[in-house]
Scaffold this motif. Structure first.
Motif, PDB file in Angstrom:
ATOM      1  N   GLY A 198       0.837  -1.207   0.000  1.00  0.00           N
ATOM      2  CA  GLY A 198       0.000   0.000   0.000  1.00  0.00           C
ATOM      3  C   GLY A 198       0.866   1.248   0.000  1.00  0.00           C
ATOM      4  O   GLY A 198       1.041   1.904   1.030  1.00  0.00           O
ATOM      5  N   ASP A 199       1.395   1.613  -1.188  1.00  0.00           N
ATOM      6  CA  ASP A 199       2.419   2.660  -1.220  1.00  0.00           C
ATOM      7  C   ASP A 199       1.921   4.019  -1.707  1.00  0.00           C
ATOM      8  O   ASP A 199       2.707   4.939  -1.912  1.00  0.00           O
ATOM      9  N   SER A 200       0.586   4.149  -1.933  1.00  0.00           N
ATOM     10  CA  SER A 200       0.080   5.491  -2.235  1.00  0.00           C
ATOM     11  C   SER A 200      -1.149   5.743  -1.349  1.00  0.00           C
ATOM     12  O   SER A 200      -2.036   4.904  -1.250  1.00  0.00           O
ATOM     13  N   TRP A 201      -1.158   6.932  -0.723  1.00  0.00           N
ATOM     14  CA  TRP A 201      -2.137   7.206   0.334  1.00  0.00           C
ATOM     15  C   TRP A 201      -2.946   8.464   0.071  1.00  0.00           C
ATOM     16  O   TRP A 201      -2.462   9.417  -0.526  1.00  0.00           O
ATOM     17  N   PHE A 202      -4.192   8.444   0.598  1.00  0.00           N
ATOM     18  CA  PHE A 202      -5.009   9.656   0.701  1.00  0.00           C
ATOM     19  C   PHE A 202      -5.542   9.715   2.129  1.00  0.00           C
ATOM     20  O   PHE A 202      -6.049   8.719   2.641  1.00  0.00           O
ATOM     21  N   PHE A 203      -5.417  10.885   2.760  1.00  0.00           N
ATOM     22  CA  PHE A 203      -5.868  11.024   4.158  1.00  0.00           C
ATOM     23  C   PHE A 203      -7.151  11.831   4.259  1.00  0.00           C
ATOM     24  O   PHE A 203      -7.286  12.876   3.619  1.00  0.00           O
ATOM     25  N   ILE A 204      -8.080  11.356   5.083  1.00  0.00           N
ATOM     26  CA  ILE A 204      -9.205  12.199   5.535  1.00  0.00           C
ATOM     27  C   ILE A 204      -8.947  12.433   7.028  1.00  0.00           C
ATOM     28  O   ILE A 204      -8.937  11.479   7.816  1.00  0.00           O
ATOM     29  N   THR A 205      -8.753  13.694   7.401  1.00  0.00           N
ATOM     30  CA  THR A 205      -8.132  14.004   8.686  1.00  0.00           C
ATOM     31  C   THR A 205      -8.998  14.902   9.566  1.00  0.00           C
ATOM     32  O   THR A 205      -9.525  15.922   9.087  1.00  0.00           O
ATOM     33  N   ALA A 206      -9.134  14.529  10.838  1.00  0.00           N
ATOM     34  CA  ALA A 206      -9.801  15.390  11.825  1.00  0.00           C
ATOM     35  C   ALA A 206      -8.950  16.650  11.991  1.00  0.00           C
ATOM     36  O   ALA A 206      -7.771  16.570  12.322  1.00  0.00           O
ATOM     37  N   ASP A 207      -9.571  17.821  11.764  1.00  0.00           N
ATOM     38  CA  ASP A 207      -8.785  19.058  11.686  1.00  0.00           C
ATOM     39  C   ASP A 207      -8.542  19.670  13.068  1.00  0.00           C
ATOM     40  O   ASP A 207      -9.073  20.736  13.405  1.00  0.00           O
ATOM     41  N   TYR A 208      -7.749  18.978  13.856  1.00  0.00           N
ATOM     42  CA  TYR A 208      -7.237  19.557  15.106  1.00  0.00           C
ATOM     43  C   TYR A 208      -5.950  18.803  15.417  1.00  0.00           C
ATOM     44  O   TYR A 208      -5.562  17.893  14.678  1.00  0.00           O
ATOM     45  N   VAL A 209      -5.309  19.146  16.514  1.00  0.00           N
ATOM     46  CA  VAL A 209      -3.929  18.707  16.727  1.00  0.00           C
ATOM     47  C   VAL A 209      -3.742  17.182  16.655  1.00  0.00           C
ATOM     48  O   VAL A 209      -2.737  16.704  16.120  1.00  0.00           O
ATOM     49  N   PHE A 210      -4.728  16.409  17.121  1.00  0.00           N
ATOM     50  CA  PHE A 210      -4.578  14.946  17.058  1.00  0.00           C
ATOM     51  C   PHE A 210      -4.521  14.451  15.616  1.00  0.00           C
ATOM     52  O   PHE A 210      -3.597  13.733  15.209  1.00  0.00           O
ATOM     53  N   GLY A 211      -5.547  14.824  14.817  1.00  0.00           N
ATOM     54  CA  GLY A 211      -5.596  14.381  13.421  1.00  0.00           C
ATOM     55  C   GLY A 211      -4.377  14.862  12.645  1.00  0.00           C
ATOM     56  O   GLY A 211      -3.774  14.110  11.863  1.00  0.00           O
ATOM     57  N   GLN A 212      -3.995  16.119  12.902  1.00  0.00           N
ATOM     58  CA  GLN A 212      -2.846  16.690  12.178  1.00  0.00           C
ATOM     59  C   GLN A 212      -1.547  15.943  12.509  1.00  0.00           C
ATOM     60  O   GLN A 212      -0.761  15.628  11.619  1.00  0.00           O
TER      61      GLN A 212
END
Lengths: 316, 35
Positions: A176-190
């Motif tokens: 799995g060498d290509s990624w897309f992130f859906i991220t919680a927009d605060y310090v933990f997710g970042q």
């Protein structure tokens, strides 16, 4: 006041004047007057009791701290332990105000759990300022032992470096060498995205894109999932937690994303997997530092705590 | 793991307090973590 002394006091009061009784009561109410107080350690469990992180910490987290006290066995040691709890609602201002009240006014010696990195990092600062103890279990941000490292904090259970390295590293090595992130927009997710992306790129993988969503008020991930699908990445990385992770994975299945992408739930716990169900959770990749069915000791501990948890689903 | 961690970290804290004494533990949080 020792309740064993009450009948004697009441009998005595009957023979005294009202003024004398009030005087006696006032004198008895003064701390340290003739009665040695049993020293007491006060522990405050501060976590999400009502929102998206409730089920991974919440009331069951409080039950677990109380189980620790029971297993420790305070009886006959000459001191007491009191455990209190509060809901920080995943809001740093709420968490800070409770922590300050506990440490300044209520005599709390140690604060336990504190998920939600934005709240955890704030509590970290307060405990350092007041020279108290922060026993962190729920906050994941590796900044807690990095730029904001404090001599008053124990970072116990997991962090974003460990999760990123374990799940991210294993996934890249499996192709799995290509990624897309859906991220919680605060310090933990970042920080979880940052730490995972660092491992992915170090191992020769690529990050093709990412999208950040507002936390904690997001429950519809559909537009983000469409972008993830369009990116052509092999792996969908989810730097998020709790109910967000479960909602996002369920919706990914509704879009059929699991047929074209590997889903790396960068923070999910076995309770969340149970909640998703085996069909939806099929093929998920994640890392945990505790699993109830690991050995006899974990099974025995799980049984001991399970009956006391609010949902009887057992601790996670 | 978070809840199991709440258990374990609390238990270890209590053991540390027992080892160093309640008065010392209450007086200095940094000393508790150092222990």
């Amino acid at each position: 006041m020792d309740t064993a002394q009450m009948p004697a006091l009441i009998r005595m009061n009957r023979t005294l004047t009202r003024r004398a009784v009030l005087g006696t009561t006032a004198a008895l109410a003064l701390p340290g007057r003739g009665f040695a107080q049993t020293p007491t350690i006060k522990i405050g469990v501060l976590n999400d009791q009502s929102g998206p992180y409730r089920d991974d910490g919440g009331p069951t987290g409080v039950v677990c701290a109380k189980q620790a006290l029971q297993d420790f066995g305070i009886s006959g040691k000459g001191w007491n332990v009191e455990i209190i709890s509060a809901d920080h609602q995943n809001k740093p201002d709420v968490g800070v105000s409770i922590a300050r009240q506990w440490l300044d006014r209520d005599g709390v010696d140690a604060i336990v759990d504190v998920p939600t990195s934005s709240v955890g990092l704030a509590v970290n600062t307060i405990c350092r300022e007041k020279n108290k103890v922060y026993l962190n279990s729920g906050t994941g941000s590796s900044d807690l032992t990095g730029p904001q490292c404090s001599p008053n904090t124990v970072h116990w259970t997991y962090d974003t470096y460990m999760l990123g390295r374990s799940t991210g590293g294993a996934t890249v090595k499996a192709g799995g060498d290509s990624w897309f992130f859906i991220t919680a927009d605060y310090v933990f997710g970042q920080t979880l995205q940052r730490d995972t992306a660092a491992v992915v790129t170090k191992l020769g993988g690529k990050v093709l894109g990412s999208v950040a969503y507002p936390f904690p008020e997001t429950s519809d991930f559909s537009t983000h999932l469409i972008r993830a699908q369009a990116s052509g990445a092999k792996v969908l990385g989810l730097p998020m937690a709790g109910a967000d992770t479960e909602n996002c994975i369920k919706q990914a299945h509704e879009f059929g994303l699991n047929n074209s992408m590997t889903i790396a739930a960068l923070l999910i716990q076995v309770r969340g997997v149970r909640s998703l169900g085996l069909d939806t959770a099929q093929g998920l990749r994640w890392s945990e530092s505790y699993y109830w069915d690991l050995n006899d000791r974990t099974r025995a501990w799980n049984d001991r705590v399970k009956a006391k948890t609010p949902t009887e689903s057992g601790p996670t | 793991m978070t809840q199991a961690g709440d258990y374990a970290v609390t238990l270890h804290y209590l053991k540390t307090v027992a080892d160093m004494g309640v008065a010392a533990a209450k007086a200095d949080g940094r000393a508790v973590v150092d222990r």
